[in-house]
Enzyme design. Structure first.
Site, PDB file in Angstrom:
ATOM      1  N   GLU A  15     -10.443  -2.348   3.998  1.00  0.00           N
ATOM      2  CA  GLU A  15      -9.121  -1.820   4.343  1.00  0.00           C
ATOM      3  C   GLU A  15      -8.949  -0.434   3.727  1.00  0.00           C
ATOM      4  O   GLU A  15      -9.623  -0.080   2.759  1.00  0.00           O
ATOM      5  CB  GLU A  15      -8.016  -2.753   3.821  1.00  0.00           C
ATOM      6  CG  GLU A  15      -8.094  -4.156   4.425  1.00  0.00           C
ATOM      7  CD  GLU A  15      -6.943  -5.079   4.030  1.00  0.00           C
ATOM      8  OE1 GLU A  15      -6.435  -5.802   4.903  1.00  0.00           O
ATOM      9  OE2 GLU A  15      -6.551  -5.093   2.853  1.00  0.00           O
ATOM     10  N   ASP A  75       0.787  -1.248   0.000  1.00  0.00           N
ATOM     11  CA  ASP A  75       0.000   0.000   0.000  1.00  0.00           C
ATOM     12  C   ASP A  75       0.819   1.298   0.000  1.00  0.00           C
ATOM     13  O   ASP A  75       1.766   1.424   0.777  1.00  0.00           O
ATOM     14  CB  ASP A  75      -0.858   0.094   1.271  1.00  0.00           C
ATOM     15  CG  ASP A  75      -1.559  -1.185   1.629  1.00  0.00           C
ATOM     16  OD1 ASP A  75      -1.480  -2.156   0.891  1.00  0.00           O
ATOM     17  OD2 ASP A  75      -2.186  -1.195   2.709  1.00  0.00           O
TER      18      ASP A  75
HETATM   19  C1  FRU Z   1      -3.844  -3.671   2.718  1.00  0.00           C
HETATM   20  C2  FRU Z   1      -3.233  -4.088   4.056  1.00  0.00           C
HETATM   21  C3  FRU Z   1      -3.614  -3.084   5.136  1.00  0.00           C
HETATM   22  C4  FRU Z   1      -2.509  -3.232   6.130  1.00  0.00           C
HETATM   23  C5  FRU Z   1      -1.319  -3.497   5.242  1.00  0.00           C
HETATM   24  C6  FRU Z   1      -0.291  -4.430   5.808  1.00  0.00           C
HETATM   25  O1  FRU Z   1      -3.159  -4.184   1.614  1.00  0.00           O
HETATM   26  O2  FRU Z   1      -3.650  -5.383   4.391  1.00  0.00           O
HETATM   27  O3  FRU Z   1      -4.895  -3.284   5.683  1.00  0.00           O
HETATM   28  O4  FRU Z   1      -2.349  -2.076   6.904  1.00  0.00           O
HETATM   29  O5  FRU Z   1      -1.822  -4.044   4.044  1.00  0.00           O
HETATM   30  O6  FRU Z   1       0.827  -4.495   4.989  1.00  0.00           O
END
Ligand code: FRU
Length: 501
Positions: free
Chosen positions: A209, A27
């Protein structure tokens, strides 16, 4: 050196998209424009090229196309992984992290507490601050600042709310498995008070998310503003796996509400086409917007990958690119307020001035190679006018017949990307796919702007009303661009190819 010359043959390293030099990323985090520089932080494994050791990597850019990688900004330690979050410029030093002369940047991130730590098994929100414009960071000693005792509470996006209800910080975050966005309020970024919750609603086929909340003018009218809540979900997207949905509505400083909220029949895959999606492709996830972008622009970047196969894509030594930065706006089509997206970078300086143009051409049940249009990194602007063909489109990064097909099936009202013959596809069973999005003709025509890079295709259809973002892994020698029509005629009213490599 232009971005394109940084390419390393055979590794799929993108020319116009950010990827870390040697490591894994997911992300985008903490996107902010500050002191003339775009900062892109991101979920990063500083020690490998698969997910793990989550820390915030860091890159900067002034044109949103060429990026410079910096040392890890916020590192994991024995107690916590540093999950996704956001950054605000605390210009009035409400947090007290600043000095008499320097206002701080404050990062709000999720502490994913590790086994053996004091908060083992919990995800809670924490702070770090920077007094040197975002290059070095100090974790707040009072972390975590917001702990609900939940194992799935993450991805805080903090904005400054200035409206009828006052002026304060607002956080949107998720209770991922409850399909809920939770909204909090703070005066100082350290003490948070629950405002409201939103959801479950619309697509709930996977965890929620990385939410975002921002305001946009309706059809360009600065007197008529609407709020947009974006929520990424994984899996459960319209073409399987990870994707982002959005809701257009109102936020009164406490509650977000949207008329497009559907709460009946949530898990029904047949309803996914009714919801609003940031992107219909397989590889646009965890998209969030920049804080403080110049001229009130709303600029977003997504992670160009999909959790279904993210750790297996055949790139080396790095893994996963970011999408192009996109400017989003809100426009009314057939009475429905929709996000419209445009690529946002400073393109002109990078483009090779010798572009390829095709005069108006009608094709009849044929594939026509466009000699002179071949390339690996390019922008294609094309307008098709439907004739009698059931399907028409382009074959990109191909060898004439095989390649990545981007096309229209006018009778079905569908735009599609077919990557079954796009090069390497066998690293995961769900990668070779035909993915579709709804598209309507405008006066019988379909206008596509397509960005092709060493491992991706991003399609902006009908001026950005519909977008599809897909990874592809073609051979470096697959450079041919063709146009085709199947079972009848289609007319290419205009076609221009701009090369970047
Ligand atoms: C989304 C996610 C988020 C989390 C991060 C962990 O891709 O699962 O929810 O903060 O990646 O790397």
């Amino acid at each position: 050196m232009t971005a394109a010359t940084a390419t390393t043959a055979g590794t799929f390293r993108p020319a116009l998209h950010y990827a870390a030099q040697n490591t894994w990323l997911n992300d985008p985090n903490g996107l902010i424009f500050h002191e003339g520089v775009y900062h892109l932080y991101y979920q990063n494994n500083p020690m490998g090229n698969v997910w793990g050791n989550m820390s915030w990597g860091h890159a900067t850019s002034t044109d949103l196309l060429t990026w410079t990688e910096h040392p890890v900004a916020i590192a994991c330690d024995e107690n916590e992984d540093i999950f996704s979050g956001s950054i605000v410029f605390d210009r009035h030093n409400t947090s007290g992290f600043g000095t008499a002369s320097v206002a701080p940047l404050v990062a709000v991130y999720t502490s994913a507490f590790k086994p053996g730590s004091e908060h083992e098994g919990v995800q809670a929100q924490s702070l770090a601050y920077s007094l040197d414009g975002g290059y070095t960071w100090t974790k707040h000693t009072g972390n975590p600042v917001l702990n609900r005792g939940s194992a799935e509470f993450r991805d805080p996006k903090v904005i400054r709310y200035d409206g009828g209800a006052g002026s304060y910080w607002v956080m949107v975050a998720v209770e991922a498995k409850d399909f809920q966005v939770v909204l909090y309020k703070s005066e100082d970024l350290k003490t948070w008070e629950l405002l409201s919750t939103f959801g479950p609603a619309n697509a709930t086929g996977g965890v929620w998310e990385c939410p975002d909340l921002f305001q946009l003018p309706v059809d360009g009218d600065p007197e008529n503003l609407k709020w947009v809540l974006t929520v990424n979900l994984n899996p459960g997207g319209p073409n399987n796996g990870s994707a982002g949905q959005y809701f257009v509505g109102d936020f009164d400083g406490t509650t977000f509400s949207s008329a497009s909220t559907v709460t009946e029949g949530l898990q029904d895959p047949d309803r996914l086409g009714e919801y609003q999606w940031l992107d219909w492709g397989r590889d646009y996830y965890a998209a969030v917007s920049f804080s403080d972008a110049p001229d009130n622009r709303r600029l977003m970047i997504g992670w160009m990958n999909n959790w279904e196969y993210a750790n297996q894509i055949p790139t080396t030594p790095w893994r996963s690119p970011m999408s192009l930065a996109r400017e989003v706006s809100l426009q009314t089509f057939a009475g429905i307020l929709s996000l419209v997206q445009q690529p946002a970078g400073e393109w002109t300086a990078l483009a090779n001035p010798e572009s390829f143009c095709l005069p108006e051409t009608t094709i009849h049940d044929d594939v026509q190679v466009l000699a002179g249009a071949a390339g690996t990194v390019q922008r294609i602007d094309v307008t098709f006018t439907a004739g009698s063909a059931a399907e028409f489109g382009l074959i990109l990064r191909g060898d004439g017949q095989k390649g990545t097909r981007v096309g229209i099936r006018p009778g079905e009202g569908k735009l599609f990307v077919d990557r079954r013959e796009s090069g390497q596809t066998d690293f995961h069973e769900s990668f070779p796919s035909i993915d579709t999005a709804p598209v309507r003709a405008t006066a019988g025509s379909y206008r596509l702007t397509i960005f092709v890079d060493h491992c991706s295709v991003e399609v902006f259809a009908q001026g950005g009303q519909v977008t599809m973002t897909e990874l592809i892994f073609p051979a470096e020698t697959s450079t041919v661009v063709s146009v085709y029509a199947t079972g009848g005629t289609a007319t290419i009213s205009s076609l221009q190819v701009t090369q970047f490599a």
